[in-house]
Motif scaffolding. Sequence first.
Motif, PDB file in Angstrom:
ATOM      1  N   LEU A  52       0.829  -1.207   0.000  1.00 28.93           N
ATOM      2  CA  LEU A  52       0.000   0.000   0.000  1.00 28.93           C
ATOM      3  C   LEU A  52       0.866   1.261   0.000  1.00 28.93           C
ATOM      4  O   LEU A  52       0.451   2.310   0.490  1.00 28.93           O
ATOM      5  CB  LEU A  52      -0.907   0.010   1.235  1.00 28.93           C
ATOM      6  CG  LEU A  52      -1.748  -1.254   1.485  1.00 28.93           C
ATOM      7  CD1 LEU A  52      -2.466  -1.151   2.825  1.00 28.93           C
ATOM      8  CD2 LEU A  52      -2.745  -1.471   0.360  1.00 28.93           C
ATOM      9  N   VAL A  53       2.059   1.160  -0.551  1.00 32.08           N
ATOM     10  CA  VAL A  53       2.997   2.277  -0.533  1.00 32.08           C
ATOM     11  C   VAL A  53       2.401   3.464  -1.284  1.00 32.08           C
ATOM     12  O   VAL A  53       2.038   3.363  -2.463  1.00 32.08           O
ATOM     13  CB  VAL A  53       4.341   1.876  -1.160  1.00 32.08           C
ATOM     14  CG1 VAL A  53       5.288   3.083  -1.220  1.00 32.08           C
ATOM     15  CG2 VAL A  53       4.979   0.740  -0.375  1.00 32.08           C
ATOM     16  N   GLY A  54       2.258   4.583  -0.592  1.00 34.28           N
ATOM     17  CA  GLY A  54       1.752   5.791  -1.219  1.00 34.28           C
ATOM     18  C   GLY A  54       0.260   5.803  -1.494  1.00 34.28           C
ATOM     19  O   GLY A  54      -0.237   6.709  -2.174  1.00 34.28           O
ATOM     20  N   ILE A  55      -0.486   4.843  -0.971  1.00 36.55           N
ATOM     21  CA  ILE A  55      -1.936   4.845  -1.181  1.00 36.55           C
ATOM     22  C   ILE A  55      -2.536   6.123  -0.621  1.00 36.55           C
ATOM     23  O   ILE A  55      -2.107   6.642   0.414  1.00 36.55           O
ATOM     24  CB  ILE A  55      -2.589   3.605  -0.539  1.00 36.55           C
ATOM     25  CG1 ILE A  55      -4.053   3.456  -0.984  1.00 36.55           C
ATOM     26  CG2 ILE A  55      -2.500   3.651   0.966  1.00 36.55           C
ATOM     27  CD1 ILE A  55      -4.702   2.153  -0.559  1.00 36.55           C
ATOM     28  N   ASP A  56      -3.516   6.680  -1.322  1.00 38.77           N
ATOM     29  CA  ASP A  56      -4.116   7.956  -0.935  1.00 38.77           C
ATOM     30  C   ASP A  56      -5.529   7.720  -0.402  1.00 38.77           C
ATOM     31  O   ASP A  56      -6.448   7.424  -1.162  1.00 38.77           O
ATOM     32  CB  ASP A  56      -4.157   8.892  -2.141  1.00 38.77           C
ATOM     33  CG  ASP A  56      -4.563  10.317  -1.772  1.00 38.77           C
ATOM     34  OD1 ASP A  56      -5.014  10.526  -0.621  1.00 38.77           O
ATOM     35  OD2 ASP A  56      -4.437  11.214  -2.615  1.00 38.77           O
ATOM     36  N   LEU A  57      -5.676   7.840   0.915  1.00 38.52           N
ATOM     37  CA  LEU A  57      -6.978   7.749   1.573  1.00 38.52           C
ATOM     38  C   LEU A  57      -7.311   9.075   2.255  1.00 38.52           C
ATOM     39  O   LEU A  57      -7.970   9.117   3.288  1.00 38.52           O
ATOM     40  CB  LEU A  57      -6.979   6.601   2.579  1.00 38.52           C
ATOM     41  CG  LEU A  57      -7.072   5.198   1.955  1.00 38.52           C
ATOM     42  CD1 LEU A  57      -6.547   4.135   2.906  1.00 38.52           C
ATOM     43  CD2 LEU A  57      -8.508   4.883   1.554  1.00 38.52           C
ATOM     44  N   ALA A  58      -6.866  10.147   1.660  1.00 43.53           N
ATOM     45  CA  ALA A  58      -7.133  11.469   2.220  1.00 43.53           C
ATOM     46  C   ALA A  58      -8.630  11.742   2.265  1.00 43.53           C
ATOM     47  O   ALA A  58      -9.363  11.444   1.316  1.00 43.53           O
ATOM     48  CB  ALA A  58      -6.439  12.545   1.384  1.00 43.53           C
ATOM     49  N   ALA A  59      -9.084  12.277   3.395  1.00 41.70           N
ATOM     50  CA  ALA A  59     -10.494  12.641   3.592  1.00 41.70           C
ATOM     51  C   ALA A  59     -11.433  11.448   3.432  1.00 41.70           C
ATOM     52  O   ALA A  59     -12.634  11.620   3.195  1.00 41.70           O
ATOM     53  CB  ALA A  59     -10.910  13.768   2.645  1.00 41.70           C
ATOM     54  N   ALA A  60     -10.900  10.246   3.562  1.00 38.28           N
ATOM     55  CA  ALA A  60     -11.736   9.046   3.474  1.00 38.28           C
ATOM     56  C   ALA A  60     -12.399   8.759   4.819  1.00 38.28           C
ATOM     57  O   ALA A  60     -11.948   9.227   5.864  1.00 38.28           O
ATOM     58  CB  ALA A  60     -10.907   7.845   3.039  1.00 38.28           C
ATOM     59  N   THR A  61     -13.460   7.971   4.775  1.00 39.09           N
ATOM     60  CA  THR A  61     -14.145   7.520   5.976  1.00 39.09           C
ATOM     61  C   THR A  61     -13.913   6.024   6.119  1.00 39.09           C
ATOM     62  O   THR A  61     -14.249   5.259   5.210  1.00 39.09           O
ATOM     63  CB  THR A  61     -15.657   7.808   5.890  1.00 39.09           C
ATOM     64  OG1 THR A  61     -15.862   9.222   5.747  1.00 39.09           O
ATOM     65  CG2 THR A  61     -16.368   7.326   7.144  1.00 39.09           C
ATOM     66  N   LEU A  62     -13.308   5.623   7.240  1.00 41.92           N
ATOM     67  CA  LEU A  62     -12.988   4.211   7.465  1.00 41.92           C
ATOM     68  C   LEU A  62     -13.717   3.721   8.707  1.00 41.92           C
ATOM     69  O   LEU A  62     -13.587   4.304   9.790  1.00 41.92           O
ATOM     70  CB  LEU A  62     -11.481   4.011   7.645  1.00 41.92           C
ATOM     71  CG  LEU A  62     -10.591   4.124   6.405  1.00 41.92           C
ATOM     72  CD1 LEU A  62     -10.403   5.588   5.992  1.00 41.92           C
ATOM     73  CD2 LEU A  62      -9.217   3.507   6.670  1.00 41.92           C
ATOM     74  N   ARG A  63     -14.464   2.634   8.546  1.00 38.02           N
ATOM     75  CA  ARG A  63     -15.182   2.013   9.652  1.00 38.02           C
ATOM     76  C   ARG A  63     -14.937   0.497   9.607  1.00 38.02           C
ATOM     77  O   ARG A  63     -15.188  -0.144   8.591  1.00 38.02           O
ATOM     78  CB  ARG A  63     -16.693   2.280   9.562  1.00 38.02           C
ATOM     79  CG  ARG A  63     -17.082   3.756   9.682  1.00 38.02           C
ATOM     80  CD  ARG A  63     -16.870   4.269  11.095  1.00 38.02           C
ATOM     81  NE  ARG A  63     -17.371   5.625  11.265  1.00 38.02           N
ATOM     82  CZ  ARG A  63     -16.657   6.726  11.035  1.00 38.02           C
ATOM     83  NH1 ARG A  63     -15.411   6.613  10.605  1.00 38.02           N
ATOM     84  NH2 ARG A  63     -17.189   7.907  11.235  1.00 38.02           N
ATOM     85  N   ASN A  64     -14.450  -0.059  10.708  1.00 37.20           N
ATOM     86  CA  ASN A  64     -14.183  -1.500  10.790  1.00 37.20           C
ATOM     87  C   ASN A  64     -13.265  -1.944   9.640  1.00 37.20           C
ATOM     88  O   ASN A  64     -13.630  -2.763   8.788  1.00 37.20           O
ATOM     89  CB  ASN A  64     -15.490  -2.297  10.779  1.00 37.20           C
ATOM     90  CG  ASN A  64     -16.279  -2.098  12.055  1.00 37.20           C
ATOM     91  OD1 ASN A  64     -15.909  -2.582  13.121  1.00 37.20           O
ATOM     92  ND2 ASN A  64     -17.372  -1.344  11.946  1.00 37.20           N
ATOM     93  N   VAL A  65     -12.072  -1.366   9.643  1.00 38.20           N
ATOM     94  CA  VAL A  65     -11.078  -1.656   8.614  1.00 38.20           C
ATOM     95  C   VAL A  65      -9.836  -2.234   9.282  1.00 38.20           C
ATOM     96  O   VAL A  65      -9.362  -1.709  10.291  1.00 38.20           O
ATOM     97  CB  VAL A  65     -10.715  -0.390   7.809  1.00 38.20           C
ATOM     98  CG1 VAL A  65      -9.634  -0.703   6.775  1.00 38.20           C
ATOM     99  CG2 VAL A  65     -11.966   0.169   7.117  1.00 38.20           C
ATOM    100  N   ARG A  66      -9.308  -3.300   8.707  1.00 37.45           N
ATOM    101  CA  ARG A  66      -8.117  -3.955   9.257  1.00 37.45           C
ATOM    102  C   ARG A  66      -6.999  -3.989   8.209  1.00 37.45           C
ATOM    103  O   ARG A  66      -7.217  -4.395   7.071  1.00 37.45           O
ATOM    104  CB  ARG A  66      -8.435  -5.388   9.693  1.00 37.45           C
ATOM    105  CG  ARG A  66      -7.240  -6.122  10.327  1.00 37.45           C
ATOM    106  CD  ARG A  66      -7.585  -7.578  10.607  1.00 37.45           C
ATOM    107  NE  ARG A  66      -8.701  -7.702  11.523  1.00 37.45           N
ATOM    108  CZ  ARG A  66      -8.575  -7.666  12.848  1.00 37.45           C
ATOM    109  NH1 ARG A  66      -7.388  -7.512  13.403  1.00 37.45           N
ATOM    110  NH2 ARG A  66      -9.639  -7.787  13.612  1.00 37.45           N
ATOM    111  N   PHE A  67      -5.811  -3.562   8.633  1.00 38.02           N
ATOM    112  CA  PHE A  67      -4.606  -3.663   7.820  1.00 38.02           C
ATOM    113  C   PHE A  67      -3.693  -4.676   8.513  1.00 38.02           C
ATOM    114  O   PHE A  67      -3.238  -4.432   9.632  1.00 38.02           O
ATOM    115  CB  PHE A  67      -3.892  -2.314   7.729  1.00 38.02           C
ATOM    116  CG  PHE A  67      -4.702  -1.207   7.091  1.00 38.02           C
ATOM    117  CD1 PHE A  67      -4.564  -0.921   5.746  1.00 38.02           C
ATOM    118  CD2 PHE A  67      -5.599  -0.461   7.852  1.00 38.02           C
ATOM    119  CE1 PHE A  67      -5.301   0.105   5.167  1.00 38.02           C
ATOM    120  CE2 PHE A  67      -6.335   0.568   7.279  1.00 38.02           C
ATOM    121  CZ  PHE A  67      -6.192   0.848   5.934  1.00 38.02           C
TER     122      PHE A  67
END
Length: 221
Positions: A108-123
């Motif tokens: 996920l190098v450099g992945i862009d999740l700016a201003a995203a909404t994350l709920r129940n997410v696992r990395f």
Amino acid sequence: MAMSNTEATPLKILKPKLPKQLEPICLSDEGIDDEASFLQFTCKDETLSEITANKVLFDQMTFDSVAFERVSLRHAELTDIVFRQCDLSNVDFSEAILHRVEFRHCKLVGIDLAAATLRNVRFEQCAGDYATFRFANMKAVSFQSTTLIQSDFYHSELSKVEFAECQIDKAQFSGTKLAGIDLSRTDFHNLGVTLEDLQGCIISPAQAILFTRIFGLVVKE
């Protein structure tokens, strides 16, 4: 800043809800356009490249060994999704909504999740160096054995977010309130953070000493 002397209770993250059978799909053949919807598919061993689309919906899907190259999916909605051994480096998921999503052994190098909404997410065991989460709203999010070196959480909202056995050196947390966030199981030498941001953050005794150096404090014996 609170000191951590006991092992943290694992955060409860809701798992993706997937049916027993998923229909195979080749997304590179189907094509991904604005406001496209994909429901109950499995995508495996393919490369998706040169894709730009907005407001795409992915629901109840798995992605296995899929490479995303020069892909922009802004405002996407991902619900009940599992990514396994995928390469999502530099994918633009800005302003996306992720609910019950898992990233397992992904790049996920450099992945862009700016201003995203994350709920129940696992990395889990991912390489997320230089990832962007700035201005993201994150609740019930778990980073497990994941590298987040020089990642960006600038002005994000974190609630019930855990970092377990993660490398976060030079990550940027300025403007992000870390009250109740446990960083005691992370490894770093420097962070972009202010004393105000750290109020109520949980750290280890060794990290407390490290922060005295970061903020230029002098401990007199």
